[in-house]
Scaffold this active site. Structure first.
Site, PDB file in Angstrom:
ATOM      1  N   HIS A   1     -11.857  36.600  29.235  1.00 35.34           N
ATOM      2  CA  HIS A   1     -11.977  35.211  29.710  1.00 35.34           C
ATOM      3  C   HIS A   1     -10.584  34.694  30.096  1.00 35.34           C
ATOM      4  O   HIS A   1     -10.391  34.138  31.174  1.00 35.34           O
ATOM      5  CB  HIS A   1     -12.602  34.350  28.610  1.00 35.34           C
ATOM      6  CG  HIS A   1     -12.606  32.874  28.903  1.00 35.34           C
ATOM      7  ND1 HIS A   1     -13.725  32.202  29.304  1.00 35.34           N
ATOM      8  CD2 HIS A   1     -11.618  31.944  28.846  1.00 35.34           C
ATOM      9  CE1 HIS A   1     -13.433  30.916  29.498  1.00 35.34           C
ATOM     10  NE2 HIS A   1     -12.148  30.736  29.220  1.00 35.34           N
ATOM     11  N   GLU A   2      -9.622  34.896  29.215  1.00 36.02           N
ATOM     12  CA  GLU A   2      -8.279  34.353  29.449  1.00 36.02           C
ATOM     13  C   GLU A   2      -7.593  35.075  30.607  1.00 36.02           C
ATOM     14  O   GLU A   2      -6.932  34.438  31.426  1.00 36.02           O
ATOM     15  CB  GLU A   2      -7.432  34.437  28.170  1.00 36.02           C
ATOM     16  CG  GLU A   2      -8.028  33.693  26.969  1.00 36.02           C
ATOM     17  CD  GLU A   2      -8.227  32.201  27.189  1.00 36.02           C
ATOM     18  OE1 GLU A   2      -7.693  31.658  28.174  1.00 36.02           O
ATOM     19  OE2 GLU A   2      -8.933  31.573  26.383  1.00 36.02           O
TER      20      GLU A   2
ATOM     21  N   HIS B   1      -8.758  33.749  33.905  1.00 29.78           N
ATOM     22  CA  HIS B   1      -8.075  32.541  34.388  1.00 29.78           C
ATOM     23  C   HIS B   1      -6.833  32.889  35.208  1.00 29.78           C
ATOM     24  O   HIS B   1      -6.449  32.149  36.105  1.00 29.78           O
ATOM     25  CB  HIS B   1      -7.640  31.661  33.214  1.00 29.78           C
ATOM     26  CG  HIS B   1      -8.757  30.854  32.610  1.00 29.78           C
ATOM     27  ND1 HIS B   1      -9.705  30.222  33.360  1.00 29.78           N
ATOM     28  CD2 HIS B   1      -9.045  30.562  31.311  1.00 29.78           C
ATOM     29  CE1 HIS B   1     -10.539  29.571  32.547  1.00 29.78           C
ATOM     30  NE2 HIS B   1     -10.170  29.772  31.310  1.00 29.78           N
TER      31      HIS B   1
ATOM     32  N   HIS C   1     -13.332  27.471  34.813  1.00 25.31           N
ATOM     33  CA  HIS C   1     -14.515  27.522  33.944  1.00 25.31           C
ATOM     34  C   HIS C   1     -15.804  27.458  34.754  1.00 25.31           C
ATOM     35  O   HIS C   1     -15.927  26.675  35.685  1.00 25.31           O
ATOM     36  CB  HIS C   1     -14.461  26.388  32.918  1.00 25.31           C
ATOM     37  CG  HIS C   1     -13.488  26.697  31.835  1.00 25.31           C
ATOM     38  ND1 HIS C   1     -12.694  25.761  31.255  1.00 25.31           N
ATOM     39  CD2 HIS C   1     -13.161  27.879  31.254  1.00 25.31           C
ATOM     40  CE1 HIS C   1     -11.912  26.348  30.350  1.00 25.31           C
ATOM     41  NE2 HIS C   1     -12.175  27.629  30.334  1.00 25.31           N
ATOM     42  N   CYS C   2     -16.732  28.312  34.372  1.00 27.08           N
ATOM     43  CA  CYS C   2     -17.986  28.440  35.115  1.00 27.08           C
ATOM     44  C   CYS C   2     -18.962  27.358  34.681  1.00 27.08           C
ATOM     45  O   CYS C   2     -19.175  27.142  33.501  1.00 27.08           O
ATOM     46  CB  CYS C   2     -18.589  29.820  34.868  1.00 27.08           C
ATOM     47  SG  CYS C   2     -20.073  30.105  35.833  1.00 27.08           S
TER      48      CYS C   2
ATOM     49  N   CYS D   1     -22.159  32.679  31.410  1.00 27.14           N
ATOM     50  CA  CYS D   1     -21.099  33.501  32.006  1.00 27.14           C
ATOM     51  C   CYS D   1     -19.909  33.583  31.044  1.00 27.14           C
ATOM     52  O   CYS D   1     -19.645  32.640  30.296  1.00 27.14           O
ATOM     53  CB  CYS D   1     -20.681  32.823  33.313  1.00 27.14           C
ATOM     54  SG  CYS D   1     -19.293  33.557  34.168  1.00 27.14           S
TER      55      CYS D   1
ATOM     56  N   CYS E   1     -21.142  35.929  35.619  1.00 25.27           N
ATOM     57  CA  CYS E   1     -22.294  35.596  36.453  1.00 25.27           C
ATOM     58  C   CYS E   1     -21.957  36.102  37.868  1.00 25.27           C
ATOM     59  O   CYS E   1     -20.805  36.459  38.137  1.00 25.27           O
ATOM     60  CB  CYS E   1     -22.534  34.086  36.439  1.00 25.27           C
ATOM     61  SG  CYS E   1     -21.358  33.178  37.469  1.00 25.27           S
TER      62      CYS E   1
ATOM     63  N   CYS F   1     -18.806  34.262  39.620  1.00 22.43           N
ATOM     64  CA  CYS F   1     -17.487  34.651  39.098  1.00 22.43           C
ATOM     65  C   CYS F   1     -17.205  36.126  39.385  1.00 22.43           C
ATOM     66  O   CYS F   1     -16.059  36.505  39.615  1.00 22.43           O
ATOM     67  CB  CYS F   1     -17.402  34.346  37.611  1.00 22.43           C
ATOM     68  SG  CYS F   1     -17.596  32.580  37.268  1.00 22.43           S
TER      69      CYS F   1
HETATM   70 ZN   LIG Z   1     -10.993  29.112  29.535  1.00 22.00          ZN
HETATM   71 ZN   LIG Z   2     -19.618  32.379  36.155  1.00 14.15          ZN
END
Ligand SMILES: [Zn+2]
Ligand SMILES: [Zn+2]
Length: 372
Positions: free
Chosen positions: A256-257, A260, A266-267, A272, A291, A294
């Protein structure tokens, strides 16, 4: 609980874009790839690969942090987003302090994370920098007055990472099992990043199931009164036992990080990995992967084939099961060096990847493929 249900039209625009040029590029995906991505237009239907976002309470990310949603087109046009190129194509991971109860566990754990990230950001290389102790970073630290656990200061760690960032780095991420704080007035932070500098630091301390329990090991062992600059308090400091859940949570946070760092925000479209999360329960609710919207953002940044990336992720999840001779040998020699990869918590994700690959490799007659 509230379901955020977008119309198929909204999701189509978010993925494909109304802009002719971007829609044309979209049609360069194979028919099977488009089938998979377009599964996202009907989230939550029986058998669908993708689910809508559900908001469980006002403390969830979306009600707590209103943000502008980012569709594929706005991502693509963001002048500040960073794309890997031939001279900046490596993701570096810097471990700070120990993971697990012994050094060998730290090495193995971080190697699993490295391999996972390399499959996730398929096509980029992910390398480990030699682990450093907390003392080597020279960071400030404190004892949190509520939880009585040790915390290290994120700003100091980012400065340290900035100095260590290799020339060919796309980004550098610091990971630690020690809790973090961003400034004196804050209770704690899961992590902090500087997107413009391509670096971030993240802690997995609060992903330990016992972190919030009363018997959190370190708190009971001794009430610390550390002196600034005396890093001996970190020697043998409690770190969470390595478990399948911890590995799953660490993989989610890492990816996740790092996501970025590519400029993916952010989705707010579908369930996601890029959904924001305000607390552990919400973070656990996120799926392990992107998802379709993304996924397209990452795919245009890196240029991989979607099916090859899914295969690499599946391979990582199944790897240890295939390596039974090595495992048996280790048991026979009573080797303490062999740690089986705890992938139990990845089971649902594994089945999901298989279903995606069934579509991509035409093993199922997908309704969408047979119509066209
Ligand atoms: Zn985040
Ligand atoms: Zn997403």
């Amino acid at each position: 609980m509230k379901v955020i249900q977008h119309s198929a039209q909204t999701l189509q625009t978010a993925l494909v874009s109304d802009h002719q040029g971007l829609a044309k590029v979209y049609r360069e995906y194979t028919k099977e790839e488009r089938c998979l991505l377009e599964e996202g237009f009907h989230p939550g239907e029986p058998g669908s690969l993708f689910q809508p976002i559900t908001v469980h309470s006002d403390s969830d990310w979306i009600p707590a942090h209103p943000e502008e949603p980012q569709d594929f087109e706005s991502f693509y046009r963001d002048p500040y987003r960073k794309t890997p190129n031939a001279s900046h194509n490596t993701i570096y991971i810097q471990t700070i302090g120990s993971f697990g109860e012994a050094g060998v566990q730290t090495d193995q754990y971080v190697e699993w994370l490295r391999q996972y990230s390399q499959a996730f950001f398929y096509g980029l290389s992910v390398k480990l920098l030699p682990a450093v102790t907390v003392a080597e970073t020279g960071c400030s630290f404190r004892v949190n007055s509520n939880t009585h656990n040790l915390q290290i200061l994120t700003g100091d760690l980012l400065r340290f990472l900035g100095n260590k960032k290799p020339k060919d780095a796309f980004c550098i991420v610091g990971i630690t099992m020690i809790d973090l704080y961003p400034k004196d007035s804050w209770n704690f932070v899961f992590g902090q990043a500087s997107l413009s500098m391509g670096m971030g630091v993240f802690s997995f301390a609060r992903y330990d199931d016992s972190f919030y329990s009363r018997d959190y090991a370190e708190r009971l062992r001794k009430r610390l009164q550390p002196k600034q600059g005396d890093y001996s308090v970190f020697d043998g400091y409690y770190t969470p036992p390595i478990s399948s859940t911890l590995l799953l949570r660490s993989c989610k946070t890492m990816t996740h990080e790092i996501g970025h760092m590519f400029g993916i925000r952010h989705c707010q479209w579908l369930n996601c990995i890029m959904q924001g999360s305000n607390h552990l329960e919400e973070s656990d609710r996120r799926p392990l992967d992107f998802c379709p919207i993304c996924l397209r953002k990452l795919q245009v940044s890196v240029g991989f084939k979607i099916g090859e990336r899914y295969k690499a992720l599946l391979h990582w999840m199944e790897e240890d099961q295939r390596q039974t001779p090595r495992a048996e040998e280790a048991v026979a020699h009573q080797s303490a060096l062999y740690l089986p990869k705890p992938t139990g918590a990845f089971h649902a994700s594994k089945l999901w990847l298989c279903r995606c690959l069934d579509i991509l490799e035409k093993r199922v007659a997908h309704p969408c493929c047979t119509h066209h």
